[in-house]
Design an enzyme around this catalytic site. Structure first.
Site, mmCIF file in Angstrom:
data_model
loop_
_atom_site.group_PDB
_atom_site.id
_atom_site.type_symbol
_atom_site.label_atom_id
_atom_site.label_comp_id
_atom_site.label_asym_id
_atom_site.label_seq_id
_atom_site.Cartn_x
_atom_site.Cartn_y
_atom_site.Cartn_z
ATOM 1 N N PHE A 175 0.860 -1.187 0.000
ATOM 2 C CA PHE A 175 0.000 0.000 0.000
ATOM 3 C C PHE A 175 0.902 1.245 0.000
ATOM 4 O O PHE A 175 1.922 1.262 0.682
ATOM 5 C CB PHE A 175 -0.890 -0.021 1.246
ATOM 6 C CG PHE A 175 -1.949 1.037 1.227
ATOM 7 C CD1 PHE A 175 -3.132 0.854 0.527
ATOM 8 C CD2 PHE A 175 -1.765 2.234 1.905
ATOM 9 C CE1 PHE A 175 -4.114 1.840 0.507
ATOM 10 C CE2 PHE A 175 -2.738 3.229 1.883
ATOM 11 C CZ PHE A 175 -3.914 3.029 1.182
ATOM 12 N N TYR A 183 -11.030 0.236 10.607
ATOM 13 C CA TYR A 183 -12.265 0.660 9.919
ATOM 14 C C TYR A 183 -12.674 -0.284 8.804
ATOM 15 O O TYR A 183 -13.668 -0.046 8.138
ATOM 16 C CB TYR A 183 -12.130 2.090 9.380
ATOM 17 C CG TYR A 183 -10.816 2.416 8.696
ATOM 18 C CD1 TYR A 183 -10.525 1.922 7.428
ATOM 19 C CD2 TYR A 183 -9.865 3.212 9.331
ATOM 20 C CE1 TYR A 183 -9.329 2.217 6.808
ATOM 21 C CE2 TYR A 183 -8.661 3.520 8.720
ATOM 22 C CZ TYR A 183 -8.397 3.023 7.465
ATOM 23 O OH TYR A 183 -7.203 3.299 6.846
HETATM 24 C C1 LIG Z 1 -2.664 -2.069 3.701
HETATM 25 C C2 LIG Z 1 -2.921 -0.674 4.171
HETATM 26 N N1 LIG Z 1 -1.986 -0.059 4.906
HETATM 27 C C3 LIG Z 1 -2.156 1.212 5.338
HETATM 28 C C4 LIG Z 1 -3.315 1.911 5.046
HETATM 29 C C5 LIG Z 1 -3.418 3.366 5.460
HETATM 30 O O1 LIG Z 1 -3.967 3.527 6.668
HETATM 31 P P1 LIG Z 1 -4.282 4.961 7.303
HETATM 32 O O2 LIG Z 1 -5.010 5.754 6.283
HETATM 33 O O3 LIG Z 1 -5.125 4.586 8.487
HETATM 34 O O4 LIG Z 1 -3.024 5.599 7.703
HETATM 35 C C6 LIG Z 1 -4.333 1.290 4.313
HETATM 36 C C7 LIG Z 1 -5.596 2.001 4.010
HETATM 37 O O5 LIG Z 1 -6.501 1.532 3.384
HETATM 38 C C8 LIG Z 1 -4.124 -0.035 3.856
HETATM 39 O O6 LIG Z 1 -5.042 -0.655 3.103
#
Ligand SMILES: Cc1ncc(COP(=O)(O)O)c(C=O)c1O
Length: 432
Positions: free
Chosen positions: A147, A242
């Site tokens: 991600f 979430y």
């Molecule tokens: C695998 C992964 N890591 C990190 C995140 C980012 O998280 P945040 O927006 O809570 O920092 C996401 C968000 O969808 C995600 O899917």
């Protein structure tokens, strides 16, 4: 890693399980629903009429009791108790209390999970602390398809600590080649695009054999896939709440720090909530013992209490039952895709083997964006990941087998009719 759809029409498109072999048909879906031990739980979720919701991998649905909990947190606790809520309503202890509840879903004994901040912030803290555990090793090894936030933060941590980020799609090969240099392996348990489930135990063990520590991103696994963080000797992990934990938009993230690492954990974000004596207001930072040192700043209390209430649903359904149904939902989806989308230009981008799947299935199509936009207008909510993936998430607590069959039937209809070619579907909006 992406598996292409099998060429041609599959000979036997069936779903095998406790109710026997089932064809991809509305009757088969109805039979599976009738036999579903989680069928009654669905009614506890607020799902709008006329909508098939297959995006719980992005934002979980509202577990109805959460609304009353939030009303009480705002109206009574904040509205009447005011600042006394920190003690009288247990706000101060909530990050670790809720952390233990999440830990129970991760295979973690109490005292190893704290809740607060966003995943990105938790990741920065965890990754930096992990790299500091292996000060002499130059490499942070991470997934080339991770991600984006994970990649950005790995780069930033590397700049900050004078390390190097090595990106790969084959972690075992990279560990064999550069293992002696690797400080941290930072990896997703489930790939956010393809839905591939990685082998947490095997990769953790390979990293340890090379002398590295691991930081797992559990965003797409927590609440959907049974994990065994303690048994697998995981070092650190982070995740959001979430998605499959249904904490609500922007609900706080969690961090897992194995008990054996807590005393030596050297975090970059040394916030006052993690101080041994936060109310002594001392000039110097003295980290609290145990997991309390993983606290950072004031947590979003209303959101944290919403998450706390959302976790109650896991008292109605064990993760093994949830996982079994998620896999069956995914299998029905793939079977329906093989049957109903044949010849429409889709391919299944998610591994077909149950042991290699998380809880969403991705379909690849060159017109992914306009097709999803048209599908959402037709009442089926999934999402898109550029350039060409449509994602469909299954949350056993509220997704029915009939939802899955209908979603694929409507997807076939939308695509075959060319409805997605309407110019208004090519106007790009944010699709989460
Ligand atoms: C695998 C992964 N890591 C990190 C995140 C980012 O998280 P945040 O927006 O809570 O920092 C996401 C968000 O969808 C995600 O899917």
């Amino acid at each position: 890693m992406y598996l292409a759809i099998r060429p041609g029409r599959p000979a036997a498109a069936t779903v095998r399980g406790s109710v026997g072999s089932v064809k991809a048909s509305p009757e088969a879906a109805r039979l599976l629903d009738a036999d579903d031990p989680l069928g009654a739980v669905r009614g506890a979720f607020a799902l709008p009429d006329g909508v098939i919701y297959l995006d719980g991998n992005s934002l979980g649905a509202l577990y109805r009791p959460v609304a009353d909990r939030v009303a009480a947190a705002v109206g009574t606790e904040w509205g009447r108790h005011l600042v006394r809520g920190w003690n009288d309503d247990g706000w101060w202890s909530a990050p670790l209390r809720v952390g233990d509840r999440i830990g129970a879903l991760l295979g973690a004994a109490p005292g190893q999970v704290a809740v607060g901040e966003s995943t990105s912030v938790q990741l920065f803290n965890a990754l930096t602390a992990a790299a500091r555990m292996r000060a002499a090793r130059p490499v942070i090894l991470t997934d080339a398809d991770h991600f984006p936030t994970d990649g950005y933060i790995a780069d930033s941590v590397a700049r900050l600590l004078g390390r190097e980020v090595c990106r790969t799609r084959d972690p075992h090969e990279a560990l064999r080649r550069r293992g002696g240099e690797v400080a941290v392996l930072a990896w997703p348990a489930v790939d956010y695009r393809s839905g591939e489930l990685w082998d947490v135990a095997g990769l953790t063990s390979a990293a340890h054999d090379a002398g590295a520590v691991v930081v797992w991103d559990l965003c797409h696994a927590a609440g959907a896939v049974p994990l065994r963080l303690d048994a697998d000797a995981v070092d650190l992990a982070v995740g959001c709440t979430y998605k499959y934990l249904n904490g609500g938009p922007g609900s706080p993230a969690f961090v897992y720090v194995a008990a054996r690492h807590q005393a030596g954990l050297d975090q970059p974000l040394t916030g006052w909530h993690g101080h041994a004596r936060p109310f002594a207001m001392e000039a110097g930072y003295d980290p609290a013992p145990g997991i309390a040192r993983a606290r950072i700043g004031t947590p979003p209390i209303v959101s944290l209490l919403a998450l706390d209430a959302a976790l109650d649903v896991f008292g109605l359904a064990g993760l093994d039952v949830i996982r079994a149904k998620n896999l069956r939902l995914g299998e029905l989806f793939i079977t329906c895709a093989d049957e109903l989308l044949h010849g429409l230009g889709f391919e299944v981008a998610t591994p077909r083997e149950p042991g290699r799947r998380g809880s969403h299935v991705a379909l690849r199509h060159p017109d992914a964006y306009p097709i999803m936009a048209a599908l959402v207008e037709a009442g089926v909510i999934g999402d898109v990941r550029q350039p060409d993936l449509l994602r469909f998430g299954f949350s056993a607590l509220y997704t029915s087998y009939a939802d899955v069959y209908e979603a694929v039937r409507i997807l076939a209809q939308v695509t075959a009719s060319g409805a997605h070619r309407d110019p208004r579907f090519s106007v790009r909006r944010t699709v989460t």
